[in-house]
Design a protein around this motif. Structure first.
Motif, PDB file in Angstrom:
ATOM      1  N   TYR A 286       0.855  -1.188   0.000  1.00  0.00           N
ATOM      2  CA  TYR A 286       0.000   0.000   0.000  1.00  0.00           C
ATOM      3  C   TYR A 286       0.893   1.241   0.000  1.00  0.00           C
ATOM      4  N   LYS A 287       0.316   2.401  -0.041  1.00  0.00           N
ATOM      5  CA  LYS A 287       1.089   3.647  -0.136  1.00  0.00           C
ATOM      6  C   LYS A 287       2.239   3.648   0.875  1.00  0.00           C
ATOM      7  N   PRO A 288       3.471   3.729   0.400  1.00  0.00           N
ATOM      8  CA  PRO A 288       4.639   3.609   1.290  1.00  0.00           C
ATOM      9  C   PRO A 288       4.640   4.607   2.435  1.00  0.00           C
ATOM     10  N   GLU A 289       4.203   5.851   2.167  1.00  0.00           N
ATOM     11  CA  GLU A 289       4.230   6.863   3.221  1.00  0.00           C
ATOM     12  C   GLU A 289       3.269   6.521   4.369  1.00  0.00           C
ATOM     13  N   ILE A 290       2.136   5.890   4.007  1.00  0.00           N
ATOM     14  CA  ILE A 290       1.165   5.481   5.039  1.00  0.00           C
ATOM     15  C   ILE A 290       1.750   4.354   5.883  1.00  0.00           C
ATOM     16  N   ILE A 291       2.360   3.392   5.214  1.00  0.00           N
ATOM     17  CA  ILE A 291       2.969   2.267   5.936  1.00  0.00           C
ATOM     18  C   ILE A 291       4.066   2.775   6.863  1.00  0.00           C
ATOM     19  N   GLU A 292       4.863   3.726   6.396  1.00  0.00           N
ATOM     20  CA  GLU A 292       5.956   4.266   7.203  1.00  0.00           C
ATOM     21  C   GLU A 292       5.421   5.022   8.423  1.00  0.00           C
ATOM     22  N   GLN A 293       4.387   5.814   8.197  1.00  0.00           N
ATOM     23  CA  GLN A 293       3.783   6.545   9.328  1.00  0.00           C
ATOM     24  C   GLN A 293       3.210   5.570  10.366  1.00  0.00           C
ATOM     25  N   TYR A 294       2.639   4.506   9.861  1.00  0.00           N
ATOM     26  CA  TYR A 294       2.078   3.492  10.759  1.00  0.00           C
ATOM     27  C   TYR A 294       3.175   2.874  11.621  1.00  0.00           C
ATOM     28  N   LYS A 295       4.321   2.577  11.001  1.00  0.00           N
ATOM     29  CA  LYS A 295       5.448   2.019  11.752  1.00  0.00           C
ATOM     30  C   LYS A 295       5.912   2.996  12.829  1.00  0.00           C
ATOM     31  N   ASN A 296       5.953   4.273  12.469  1.00  0.00           N
ATOM     32  CA  ASN A 296       6.410   5.290  13.426  1.00  0.00           C
ATOM     33  C   ASN A 296       5.445   5.420  14.605  1.00  0.00           C
ATOM     34  N   VAL A 297       4.148   5.360  14.337  1.00  0.00           N
ATOM     35  CA  VAL A 297       3.149   5.439  15.418  1.00  0.00           C
ATOM     36  C   VAL A 297       3.293   4.248  16.360  1.00  0.00           C
ATOM     37  N   LEU A 298       3.499   3.076  15.796  1.00  0.00           N
ATOM     38  CA  LEU A 298       3.716   1.892  16.630  1.00  0.00           C
ATOM     39  C   LEU A 298       4.946   2.075  17.514  1.00  0.00           C
ATOM     40  N   ALA A 299       6.016   2.530  16.905  1.00  0.00           N
ATOM     41  CA  ALA A 299       7.271   2.712  17.650  1.00  0.00           C
ATOM     42  C   ALA A 299       7.102   3.720  18.772  1.00  0.00           C
ATOM     43  N   SER A 300       6.400   4.824  18.499  1.00  0.00           N
ATOM     44  CA  SER A 300       6.210   5.859  19.516  1.00  0.00           C
ATOM     45  C   SER A 300       5.362   5.366  20.684  1.00  0.00           C
ATOM     46  N   ASN A 301       4.614   4.260  20.466  1.00  0.00           N
ATOM     47  CA  ASN A 301       3.810   3.656  21.529  1.00  0.00           C
ATOM     48  C   ASN A 301       4.460   2.396  22.085  1.00  0.00           C
ATOM     49  N   GLY A 302       5.752   2.237  21.792  1.00  0.00           N
ATOM     50  CA  GLY A 302       6.514   1.113  22.349  1.00  0.00           C
ATOM     51  C   GLY A 302       6.180  -0.224  21.746  1.00  0.00           C
ATOM     52  N   MET A 303       5.689  -0.223  20.516  1.00  0.00           N
ATOM     53  CA  MET A 303       5.301  -1.474  19.871  1.00  0.00           C
ATOM     54  C   MET A 303       6.186  -1.738  18.653  1.00  0.00           C
ATOM     55  N   LEU A 304       6.472  -2.998  18.429  1.00  0.00           N
ATOM     56  CA  LEU A 304       7.314  -3.415  17.309  1.00  0.00           C
ATOM     57  C   LEU A 304       6.447  -3.750  16.109  1.00  0.00           C
ATOM     58  N   PHE A 305       6.831  -3.222  14.941  1.00  0.00           N
ATOM     59  CA  PHE A 305       6.096  -3.513  13.709  1.00  0.00           C
ATOM     60  C   PHE A 305       6.359  -4.958  13.299  1.00  0.00           C
ATOM     61  N   GLN A 306       5.283  -5.743  13.124  1.00  0.00           N
ATOM     62  CA  GLN A 306       5.399  -7.134  12.692  1.00  0.00           C
ATOM     63  C   GLN A 306       4.637  -7.291  11.381  1.00  0.00           C
ATOM     64  N   PRO A 307       5.378  -7.445  10.278  1.00  0.00           N
ATOM     65  CA  PRO A 307       4.754  -7.426   8.935  1.00  0.00           C
ATOM     66  C   PRO A 307       3.622  -8.438   8.755  1.00  0.00           C
ATOM     67  N   ASN A 308       3.736  -9.599   9.402  1.00  0.00           N
ATOM     68  CA  ASN A 308       2.735 -10.654   9.183  1.00  0.00           C
ATOM     69  C   ASN A 308       1.712 -10.762  10.315  1.00  0.00           C
ATOM     70  N   ALA A 309       1.714  -9.774  11.203  1.00  0.00           N
ATOM     71  CA  ALA A 309       0.774  -9.825  12.337  1.00  0.00           C
ATOM     72  C   ALA A 309      -0.655  -9.604  11.855  1.00  0.00           C
ATOM     73  N   ASN A 310      -1.605 -10.245  12.549  1.00  0.00           N
ATOM     74  CA  ASN A 310      -3.023 -10.013  12.247  1.00  0.00           C
ATOM     75  C   ASN A 310      -3.418  -8.614  12.707  1.00  0.00           C
ATOM     76  N   ILE A 311      -4.310  -8.009  11.963  1.00  0.00           N
ATOM     77  CA  ILE A 311      -4.819  -6.684  12.306  1.00  0.00           C
ATOM     78  C   ILE A 311      -5.995  -6.860  13.261  1.00  0.00           C
ATOM     79  N   GLY A 312      -5.889  -6.254  14.446  1.00  0.00           N
ATOM     80  CA  GLY A 312      -6.970  -6.292  15.428  1.00  0.00           C
ATOM     81  C   GLY A 312      -7.355  -4.896  15.844  1.00  0.00           C
ATOM     82  N   LEU A 313      -8.051  -4.777  16.959  1.00  0.00           N
ATOM     83  CA  LEU A 313      -8.588  -3.494  17.391  1.00  0.00           C
ATOM     84  C   LEU A 313      -7.484  -2.453  17.629  1.00  0.00           C
ATOM     85  N   VAL A 314      -6.381  -2.864  18.242  1.00  0.00           N
ATOM     86  CA  VAL A 314      -5.279  -1.935  18.513  1.00  0.00           C
ATOM     87  C   VAL A 314      -4.684  -1.440  17.205  1.00  0.00           C
TER      88      VAL A 314
END
Length: 400
Positions: A286-314
């Protein structure tokens, strides 16, 4: 009473007499003046006669006899084991007769409710009654006359009493959304009005609740497939809420919210998510800039980006933070996430749900947020549709 003894010939007769009736007054002779054993044995010589006198404070009060009668009848039931108890609902005061009728309706096992018509087949008003000095003559005359005639006893089912009590029980169960118990209560009551229609409805609701099968009322609304599913599961959640089944409600809210958000993302951000069987994954192309922003938001909340993780409520919450952090959908998702830790403790750690005002408020807010998400995401569902829980019960009430 004598008529019942004459025709049923019981082993024992118990006379329940109030103290005021036993003592008498200036208007009537007290029952203590009558030799009850000889009177009754004249009709049935082998019978045992037992007289018990009770001092009732409020003889006019229907409730005054309830506990005394029940305790006495239970005592007799245990004393005589499986023998049948005959309840005379003709001889006493209206208060006594009504209490005995209710006792029979509530606990009918090994009991018969006996009503005796007067010789004139009318009320006993204006009849003269025996005086103790004439009782031997009177009983002989009466017994001779009565033996010539058929029994005036009638074993009554008191259907009106039964139906009133059953209707009250059914109404209470339906008001508490216990459709299974209401159905089981109707099974033996074959004469209840509208029984078949009511049982058909209750059976369908029970099956739907157990099997997650969309109920007919939703199917009739001609909603889209996903809308039907969401409305049905919201109905289930509302039943849990009304029954104060908070742990189950808490566990299910997240699943329904995830389904709503999945539907929203699939429609608005068409290629962002990929369905793989029952799993929802992030489309890394998907749009690279969106994916990158998503990774940054996860990191800022102390979470590790996992490419194959299921998408849930969080994950939906952080994707919304990137895509539309000012939207009402993002705010409602946050409201639902406030119960997530509590929900996980109950669902995954099998912890006890400890209820306090804060917990109640958070669950209530999450339910309200879920409702608002439904109205935003599914445009064919309106506010009236979400009152289905009351519509269903109204139809059941009509059948009652």
């Amino acid at each position: 009473m004598l008529h019942i003894v004459r025709h049923y010939k019981p082993d024992v007769v118990y006379l329940f007499i109030t103290k005021s009736l036993w003592e008498g007054n200036e208007r009537f002779e007290g029952h203590k003046n009558f030799d009850w054993e000889n009177i009754i044995k004249f009709v049935h010589p082998e019978i045992q006669v037992k007289v018990e006198v009770f001092d009732i404070m409020d003889e006019h009060d229907f409730d005054s006899y309830k506990d005394i009668f029940h305790e006495k009848i239970e005592e007799l039931k245990h004393q005589y084991n499986t023998d049948e108890i005959l309840l005379n609902v003709t001889s006493g005061t209206p208060q006594m007769e009504t209490t005995l009728c209710l006792e029979y309706i509530t606990y009918p096992e090994n009991k018969k409710c006996i009503q005796v018509a007067s010789p004139a087949r009318s009320s006993n008003a204006n009849f003269d009654y025996s005086k103790y000095e004439d009782v031997e003559i009177d009983i002989e005359i009466v017994n001779e006359e009565e033996t010539k005639h058929e029994s005036r006893c009638k074993e009554i089912e008191i259907i009106s009493f039964r139906e009133a009590m059953l209707k009250g029980q059914l109404r209470s169960l339906i008001e508490n959304y216990d459709y299974e118990a209401a159905y089981q209560l109707l099974v033996p009551n074959t004469s209840f009005k509208n029984r078949k229609q009511l049982m058909d409805k209750l059976r369908k609701y029970n099956t739907s609740i157990k099997n997650h099968q969309v109920i007919e009322e939703i199917d009739n609304k001609k909603l889209k497939y996903y809308s039907q599913k969401v409305l049905f599961h919201y109905w289930l959640l509302r039943i849990k809420e009304e029954r104060n089944d908070l742990a189950e409600q808490l566990i299910r809210i997240k699943s329904v919210a995830e389904y709503i958000l999945m539907s929203y993302f699939k429609r608005k951000y068409r290629d962002l998510l990929i369905e793989k069987g029952f799993n929802i994954k992030l489309n890394l192309n998907y749009k690279p800039e969106i994916i990158e922003q998503y990774k940054n938001v996860l990191a800022s909340n102390g979470m590790l980006f996992q490419p194959n993780a299921n998408i849930g409520l969080v994950s939906y919450k952080y994707l919304l933070e990137v895509l539309e952090s000012e939207s009402s959908i993002y705010n409602y998702t946050n409201d639902i996430l406030k119960i997530n830790e509590l929900r996980n403790n109950v669902a995954h750690n099998l912890e006890e749900l400890k209820i306090d005002k804060a917990v109640m408020d958070n669950i209530k807010n999450a339910m309200n947020a879920l409702k608002e998400l439904i109205l935003i995401v599914f445009d064919d569902i309106n506010e009236k549709d979400l009152t289905l829980i009351y519509d269903v019960n109204d139809k059941l009430e009509e059948l009652l």
